[in-house]
Structures are given as C-alpha cells and as structure tokens.
Design an enzyme around this catalytic site. Structure first.
Site, PDB file in Angstrom:
ATOM      1  N   CYS A   1       0.853  -1.178   0.000  1.00  0.00           N
ATOM      2  CA  CYS A   1       0.000   0.000   0.000  1.00  0.00           C
ATOM      3  C   CYS A   1       0.893   1.233   0.000  1.00  0.00           C
ATOM      4  CB  CYS A   1      -0.841  -0.005   1.259  1.00  0.00           C
ATOM      5  SG  CYS A   1       0.197  -0.080   2.720  1.00  0.00           S
TER       6      CYS A   1
ATOM      7  N   GLU B   1      -0.187  -0.054  16.001  1.00  0.00           N
ATOM      8  CA  GLU B   1      -1.042   1.037  15.515  1.00  0.00           C
ATOM      9  C   GLU B   1      -2.135   1.360  16.529  1.00  0.00           C
ATOM     10  OE1 GLU B   1      -2.774   0.641  11.506  1.00  0.00           O
ATOM     11  OE2 GLU B   1      -4.463   1.774  12.318  1.00  0.00           O
TER      12      GLU B   1
ATOM     13  N   SER C   1      -1.733  -7.792  10.621  1.00  0.00           N
ATOM     14  CA  SER C   1      -3.170  -7.804  10.900  1.00  0.00           C
ATOM     15  C   SER C   1      -3.988  -7.869   9.614  1.00  0.00           C
ATOM     16  CB  SER C   1      -3.497  -6.538  11.697  1.00  0.00           C
ATOM     17  OG  SER C   1      -4.858  -6.321  11.740  1.00  0.00           O
TER      18      SER C   1
HETATM   19  S1  SF4 Z   1      -3.028   2.546   6.936  1.00  0.00           S
HETATM   20 FE1  SF4 Z   1      -1.648   0.787   6.954  1.00  0.00          FE
HETATM   21  S2  SF4 Z   1      -2.432  -0.555   5.303  1.00  0.00           S
HETATM   22 FE2  SF4 Z   1      -3.310   1.482   4.995  1.00  0.00          FE
HETATM   23  S3  SF4 Z   1      -2.004   2.570   3.539  1.00  0.00           S
HETATM   24 FE3  SF4 Z   1      -1.326   3.065   5.611  1.00  0.00          FE
HETATM   25  S4  SF4 Z   1       0.260   1.599   6.153  1.00  0.00           S
HETATM   26 FE4  SF4 Z   1      -0.892   0.802   4.412  1.00  0.00          FE
END
Ligand code: SF4
Length: 381
Positions: free
Chosen positions: A26, A151, A288
């Site tokens: 991502c 997170e 996750s």
């Molecule tokens: S929140 Fe997590 S999964 Fe989504 S773009 Fe950011 S790093 Fe990637």
C-alpha cells in the site's frame, strides 16, 4: 465509478492462477520503506534505529537489519535496546503504524528529532484526526483494534490525550461494553473487564454516555461496521433516540479503514466468487491486514497462509501458518487431482510483489505449463 474486483486469471494450461485485483503493498508501506532506505543511504556512519518492525514483513525487516539498522522494540512494545543507550546524534525511524505520544516525547527528551524520520502513514493519522474531532465534541473514543498492535497503541495514546478512550478487540468485547452502557453490568466491574484497555481516569459511569467508534486501519471492514452499528443501536435503545437526535450520544465517524485495506478485502471477496481448489495468502504472520484476508478466504475454501515461497516445500507438502493457533502447521497433499488446478492468490499490504511472483513460479513449476511465467506476469502488471 464502481471498482472492478474480479481477479486476474493467469492461464498456464494445467494450472489456473487467479490473482486478486488489488493486493500487496500500500502507499503507507511503500513510503515507509523508501524513507528508511533513503535515510540509510544519506547517513553513513550514523547509528540508525527503527522503533519497531518497519512493516510486518520479515524479508524487508531482515534487509534493513542487514544494512545495520537496529530495532528498539519488538512488535508488542517490549524494549530490545534500552532508550538509555540512545543519544541525540542517533536517528530513530518511526514506522508506518505511528507511535505513542509517550514514546515520541521520551525520544525528544533525549534530543532525537522524531519528526524528521517519521513514516507514520497518512491513513493512520486520519484516524487520529477523526478521534480528535470527536473528542472536541466531548465524545469518548472507542477504538476497534487489537489492543497490543503498534497502531492501536499509537491511536489509543493520541485519542487518550484528548478524551476518555477504550479499546475493543472484537464484537464480543463490544457486547460486553454495551452492558456497561445500558447498566446491565455495574460500572465498577468495567475496570477489571477492560484492564489495560482504557485511558487513565476513565469514569465508566460518565464516559460511556457519548461515544464514537474509530478503528485500527487494518481491521476487517465488516467487523468494524458491525461493531459501530451495534453500539449505535445500544445508544438508540438506552436513550430512546431517533435518527434526528442520535448525534447526542453517538458520533458519526463512518469507517476509518484505509483504502488499501478496503480494496484488498473487497478484491479478496471478489476473488472468492471464483470456484477454486485452494487459496494462498502471502504476508507476514503478525500482519493484521493479512490475517483478515486469510479469515475471508478460509470461510470459503482450504487456505494456506505463507510468508514466502519457501514454505511450499514440494508438490506434496506446504508449511503454513495457523493464525488461530499461532503456529506453523504442515499440510500434505494440498494440491488436488483437478486439472486444471485452480488456485486463488492474494497478499497483505506489507507483502512485496516479488514474493507473489516467487509463489506463482514455485506453484507453476509443479505442472507442465504451456506459457512462460514472464509472459503471464507481464499480464498482471
Ligand atoms: S493505513 Fe496501513 S495498510 Fe493502509 S495505507 Fe497506511 S500503512 Fe498501508
């Protein structure tokens, strides 16, 4: 425009591989990796630390370690190197999941400039901003997330600096929380039930009257939605609310999942409409978002969660991770007798595309394939 979530078919003749339309890396992870490697290049001779794993991907973390980067904490926040060993000349990179305000201030006190090497993903920051907005309107923040995940700990810390905050891990915990909201359980029990999951000074009598739900960005979208709907309904019943006055007790946060999680999950659902022999999900075992993809797949068909092509030991055996039991298990005869063999493949947000290609290469190597892998992989890109 409606997005297309049908998988891409790679037709190798005797084996058909269906690759999820959206998978893998991502924005947040790519950005974090890029910043980390750039930091290494631009700072020869400096000590570089990562607060914890950059992303939940063993290969990327190993590569960073091989270039001299050291981890200060493990995934659960346990110190691997004590902060006393750091000095103001050191570089500490904050990973994509962000960190707690407490850790940030500890590092700043040492003289380390965390803002310069902060790779916190903007989608995680979006959740912090959403929490702040509802905190300003005197709502308590309910975080749907894994309490020990980096997170969630970071989001909890940011939310708790503005307003009372509590973490719920799953629907079961949301149901328990609802019993404190509607008085079915005495407020005094809250502190034991949600031990280590609520902010300092939380008042279970007063702080459960106005709530809003935010989530760890990588939770299963349908779970977060169900939890938010359930808690909203709890408020409606407790206070006899109508749609017009629901905002008096329940903040409209909509879901705070990131686009990558959403797209990867929707693409997994789209992929699962194809009948297949089994699915392979590639990603770090402590990731996750990857485990949620596994959850979606295993509802429909045999699913093997692997972190590299090396786990496909042979055409007979595969070593894969059972994330419920938290251990690797060996399965024999995972390939079926069907020809063509139909295999679904997806990967989590911290999985490089090269790993997916390696897995396809390994699997197709077991069949007399009629097309070159390069030709097919070209089709994917
Ligand atoms: S929140 Fe997590 S999964 Fe989504 S773009 Fe950011 S790093 Fe990637």
């Amino acid at each position: 425009m409606k997005k297309d979530f049908t998988p891409t078919l790679l037709d190798f003749g005797p084996v058909h591989i269906y690759v999820a339309r959206h998978l893998g890396f991502c924005y947040g992870v790519e950005n974090a990796i890029e910043i980390s490697f750039r930091t290494i290049e631009k700072n020869p001779g400096k000590r570089i630390f990562l607060l914890s794993e950059m992303i939940h991907n063993p290969q990327v973390n190993a590569e960073l370690q091989s270039r001299g980067v050291k981890f200060l904490q493990d995934t659960y926040g346990k110190e691997l190197i004590t902060f006393n060993e750091l000095n103001a000349d050191d570089i500490v990179i904050i990973p994509a999941f962000g960190t707690t305000l407490e850790i940030e201030s500890k590092l700043n006190d040492i003289g380390i400039r965390t803002e310069k090497y902060n790779t916190t993903c903007p989608f995680v920051e979006k959740v912090w901003n959403r929490s702040e907005q509802i905190a300003k309107k005197n709502y308590t923040v309910v975080v749907h997330g894994k309490p020990k995940h980096e997170e969630t700990r970071a989001t909890f810390s940011h939310a708790a600096s503005n307003t009372p905050t509590v973490v719920v891990n799953d629907m079961q915990e949301a149901i328990t929380l609802s019993k404190f909201i509607n008085g079915e359980k005495p407020a005094g029990q809250f502190y034991e039930t949600f031990k280590n999951q609520y902010s300092k000074g939380f008042d279970a009598e007063k702080d459960l009257q106005r709530i809003g739900v935010v989530n760890q960005t990588t939770m299963l979208a349908s779970d977060t939605q169900a939890i938010a709907d359930f808690l909203k309904q709890t408020m409606i019943e407790k206070y006899n609310l109508t749609e017009a006055d629901i905002e008096n007790h329940f903040a409209d946060t909509r879901d705070t999942l990131c686009y990558a999680t959403n797209d990867n999950q929707s693409a997994a659902v789209g992929m699962l409409e194809t009948k297949a022999d089994f699915a392979i999900v590639i990603g770090g075992y402590n990731s996750s978002n990857t485990s949620h993809l596994v959850e979606l797949c295993e509802e429909k068909l045999p699913t093997y969660f692997i972190n590299s092509d090396e786990k496909i030991l042979s055409e007979r055996e595969i070593l894969h991770y059972d994330f419920h039991a938290k251990q690797e298990v060996l399965t024999s005869d995972y390939l079926t007798k069907n020809i063509p063999q139909r295999i679904l493949i997806t990967s989590g947000a911290s999985c490089p595309d090269a790993l997916v290609e390696d897995v396809i290469r390994k699997l197709t190597g077991f069949f007399p394939v009629s097309r070159s892998i390069e030709e097919m992989i070209e089709k994917m890109s």
